[in-house]
Enzyme design. Structure first.
Site, PDB file in Angstrom:
ATOM      1  N   SER A 137      -5.425  -8.564   1.095  1.00 39.69           N
ATOM      2  CA  SER A 137      -4.250  -9.410   1.184  1.00 39.69           C
ATOM      3  C   SER A 137      -4.579 -10.636   2.040  1.00 39.69           C
ATOM      4  O   SER A 137      -5.491 -11.384   1.715  1.00 39.69           O
ATOM      5  CB  SER A 137      -3.068  -8.608   1.727  1.00 39.69           C
ATOM      6  OG  SER A 137      -1.853  -9.289   1.542  1.00 39.69           O
ATOM      7  N   ASP A 183       1.408  -7.380  -8.964  1.00 35.84           N
ATOM      8  CA  ASP A 183       1.539  -7.695  -7.542  1.00 35.84           C
ATOM      9  C   ASP A 183       2.455  -8.911  -7.378  1.00 35.84           C
ATOM     10  O   ASP A 183       2.213  -9.961  -7.967  1.00 35.84           O
ATOM     11  CB  ASP A 183       0.155  -7.986  -6.969  1.00 35.84           C
ATOM     12  CG  ASP A 183       0.152  -8.077  -5.446  1.00 35.84           C
ATOM     13  OD1 ASP A 183       1.226  -8.235  -4.855  1.00 35.84           O
ATOM     14  OD2 ASP A 183      -0.942  -7.997  -4.868  1.00 35.84           O
ATOM     15  N   HIS A 195       1.107  -4.477  -5.233  1.00 37.26           N
ATOM     16  CA  HIS A 195       0.306  -4.948  -4.106  1.00 37.26           C
ATOM     17  C   HIS A 195      -0.475  -3.812  -3.450  1.00 37.26           C
ATOM     18  O   HIS A 195      -1.575  -4.023  -2.944  1.00 37.26           O
ATOM     19  CB  HIS A 195       1.218  -5.617  -3.080  1.00 37.26           C
ATOM     20  CG  HIS A 195       0.485  -6.380  -2.029  1.00 37.26           C
ATOM     21  ND1 HIS A 195      -0.299  -7.478  -2.310  1.00 37.26           N
ATOM     22  CD2 HIS A 195       0.408  -6.207  -0.674  1.00 37.26           C
ATOM     23  CE1 HIS A 195      -0.817  -7.959  -1.194  1.00 37.26           C
ATOM     24  NE2 HIS A 195      -0.397  -7.197  -0.186  1.00 37.26           N
TER      25      HIS A 195
END
Length: 714
Positions: free
Chosen positions: A557, A644, A676
């Site tokens: 991320s 996501d 995600h």
């Protein structure tokens, strides 16, 4: 996908240049067309990338299966969590061998004075057990399943649960009658996570999102009535702020929270009149964050408020709930370097979480004296925090504990005696012994003189870390003031048992060293995050812990942005880079306020749309724009998910295509039904991690290495 020598050839994305111009700067983007998620050509391209990755990693199939079996073999597949008391029941979760998902259960208390959680056997029936929700049943026939809300009403008669079957984090909430086991007609689609019952069980409070995926509105639903009749309790029009809601443990107030990365505001609603107008605790003030919890002191309703108004590392004050903007009684004064994290109030005492010396700590707060007694633990590196504590006036406090070498542990703290009562330690099968592994913290000196902590964990049979160069896996994150805590990982043992040293670079932008540590790694100081990571890598090389050709970096991320940035800054320092759902096209995303969460993110990264200085600064580090010609990149594996909503799949897809242009050996793996957090289901997640670890071990030259001993298998 193969050439005449039968060697895999990567997919070649068409170059379809479009230009964007901001602040007088024009950038030509050849791969922005990959953003069209519903375009069959884009899907075909992603599938081709997956096929290419499958071909390139086919030789690792045996190792992937071996690592998967190691993870599975160390895990007690049929198990129970430690029961949590709430009302007249003990609540706990079950896992069953062969099942992907958990099962939520409860069993009745033995008596009203029963505060000792029953010791349950995973293989035996529990007297009076009631299965509340079997996620395996709910997930049947679906490739993805995520539970975003789960709660039982205070009277124990109803249950709500929110389900996401796509990975886009939009949940449908349903209500079940626990006496009959049947669902009621209530069905609330399109909610955010975290729906909750009112204390009397009559209402459900839930949140919905706007078109940019920002939770912006709190709703009140009366059970048994049409969703179209739901009442809007609160909405936040400012796109910089998100909204959430929940009840105080005392059930006295509903607290509606409004917040950005740097500013917050909270509103109170009396729980006995949820249709009343919310009243603000403190009006929002730019740059001031606070959070409040309710207690009763000397017969008066009070709020304990943690805030950073002229207190960088926060202070704790107490105010009258009837006049929260009135006189402030300072309970814990601001002290630079001691970052106050949270306060958790109960009827007779509170728990304070804070961070100092790079570790999170817990202290018991006495309401009468304002004294805080810190809880002591034996290990030099550890993580500790409050666990599930549903009751308002318990004699025990549930605590979760662990370290890099100590598996997750559940304690109950006896408030009267101060004794820590061990309730459970995560079982690790196959002869695991914590004494076989070492953990330590060392410090790297950054370019500007800052001392950056690095945590290390290794298997002792290969020699202590730093005695001789070893294969090393360096992990980093460094954003949102998020701290990487010393935590145990079953999957990590597959690395350690093959001689890998695992390291965490606690770089600026995280919260490990207090609030200033975060401030020095965001917006116009963001590059510190990347250079800190590079300096940590250099420290590990110079200190004899590893060599550049034996080190792999990993981040996910915002940590994936870190990976992309350091690959550009110092490609020569790493043999490989593993980037999970990586935020590698940061400037493109943050320039577009129509994308999910972009406006909220301006507090973290800056606003490049309206600020030329921020634009130029972000362009200087955004990985996609800064892929370099004429350098040798490390091997790169980027993992993403089609659904996501936080970091869109298009970012790593574009990045990999651009990397290939300069000759980089880059792979893209896109989960076609996931969000995600990746795939759902524990076996699927283990296989996903086994895929990543097999790739990592191969890059480190350890694909043929067997684990050190039997500790890696059942």
């Amino acid at each position: 996908m193969t050439d005449t020598d039968a060697q895999p050839v990567p997919p070649a994305a068409d170059r379809r240049p479009i230009t964007r111009t901001h602040h007088g700067d024009t950038f030509e983007d050849p791969y922005e067309w990959l953003r069209a998620k519903d375009d069959a050509e884009v899907i075909s391209y992603l599938e081709a990338e997956n096929a290419y990755t499958d071909l390139r990693t086919a030789h690792l199939a045996g190792l992937r299966e071996e690592v998967f079996q190691e993870i599975k073999g160390r895990t007690l597949e049929t198990d129970l969590s430690v029961p949590v008391r709430r009302g007249e029941w003990w609540y706990y979760g079950r896992t069953v061998e062969g099942s992907q998902y958990g099962i939520q259960c409860r069993a009745p208390l033995a008596s009203p004075d029963d505060w000792t959680p029953p010791v349950l056997s995973p293989d035996e029936a529990v007297p009076g057990e009631q299965i509340l929700l079997d996620a395996n049943v709910e997930a049947a026939g679906n490739e993805f399943f995520s539970l975003g809300s789960f709660e039982v009403s205070n009277d124990g008669e109803r249950m709500l649960y929110g389900v996401d079957l796509a990975g886009d984090e939009r949940y449908t909430v349903r209500v079940r009658d626990l006496k009959t086991g049947e669902n009621l007609a209530d069905e609330i689609p399109g909610t955010f996570s975290g729906a909750t019952f009112s204390p009397d069980g009559r209402f459900i409070i839930y949140t919905t999102v706007d078109d940019a995926w920002r939770p912006d509105t709190v709703w009140l639903h009366e059970v048994g009535t049409p969703v179209t009749d739901d009442r809007k309790l609160f909405t936040e029009p400012d796109e910089r702020y998100w909204v959430g809601a929940g009840f105080t443990r005392s059930d006295r107030y509903l607290v509606i929270g409004v917040g950005s990365s740097i500013t917050s505001e909270e509103w109170l609603v009396d729980a006995d009149d949820l249709t009343a107008e919310p009243r603000v605790i403190w009006p929002r003030k730019d740059g001031v964050e606070y959070s409040a919890d309710h207690a009763v002191v000397d017969g008066e309703d009070v709020l304990y408020i943690l805030h950073n108004d002229d207190a960088l590392d926060f202070e704790l004050v107490r105010v009258a709930a009837s006049d929260p903007d009135g006189e402030r009684h300072v309970v814990i004064a601001h002290r630079a370097g001691q970052r106050l994290l949270d306060v958790d109030t109960f009827r007779d005492w509170a728990v304070v979480g804070y961070r100092s010396g790079g570790l999170a700590r817990l202290g018991m707060l006495d309401y009468a004296s304002d004294e805080v007694r810190e809880l002591q633990f034996d290990e030099p590196l550890y993580s500790a925090g409050t666990g599930s504590n549903a009751e308002w006036a318990p004699p025990l406090l549930r605590i979760g504990y662990g370290s890099f070498v100590t598996p997750g542990t559940v304690y109950d703290l006896d408030i009267a005696t101060g004794e820590l009562l061990l309730r459970k330690r995560q079982p690790v099968l196959g002869g695991y012994d914590p004494a076989d592994y070492g953990q330590a913290r060392v410090w790297a000196t950054a370019q500007d003189g800052a001392e950056v902590p690095i945590s290390l964990v290794w298997k002792r049979s290969f020699g202590d870390a730093g005695v001789a160069p070893r294969p090393l896996h360096l992990y980093g994150y460094g954003s949102y003031e998020h701290s990487i805590e010393p935590g145990f990982s079953v999957a990590r043992l597959s690395e350690l048992d093959r001689g890998v040293v695992f390291a965490v670079a606690h770089v600026r932008g995280g919260g490990e060293m207090g609030r200033q540590w975060y401030e020095d790694g965001k917006t116009l100081t963001k590059r510190n995050t990347f250079t800190d990571f590079v300096d940590c890598a250099l420290h590990l090389i110079d200190g004899g812990y590893t060599t550049a050709d034996r080190m792999v970096a990993e981040g996910g991320s915002a940590g994936g942005l870190l990976m992309g940035a350091v690959a550009n800054l110092a490609p020569e320092l790493f043999a490989g880079v593993l980037a999970d759902v990586p935020f590698v096209d940061a400037l493109t995303s943050i320039l577009d306020p129509s994308l999910p969460l972009t406006v909220i993110e301006w507090d973290e990264w800056g606003d490049p749309l309206h600020d030329a200085e921020v634009y130029a600064y972000m362009k200087s580090y955004s990985p996609y724009e800064n892929v370099r010609e004429g350098v040798t990149y490390p091997k790169i594996l980027a993992v993403t998910s089609l659904n996501d909503t936080r970091v869109l799949y298009v970012e790593p897809a574009k990045w990999v295509a651009r990397l290939r242009e300069v000759g980089a050996d880059a792979l893209l793996k896109c989960e076609m039904v996931a969000g995600h957090g990746g795939v759902s289901g524990r076996y699927n997640s283990w296989r996903e991690r086994a895929f990543e670890l097999a790739w990592l071990l191969d890059v480190l030259g350890l694909a043929a290495e067997a684990p050190d001993d039997a500790s890696s298998a059942a």
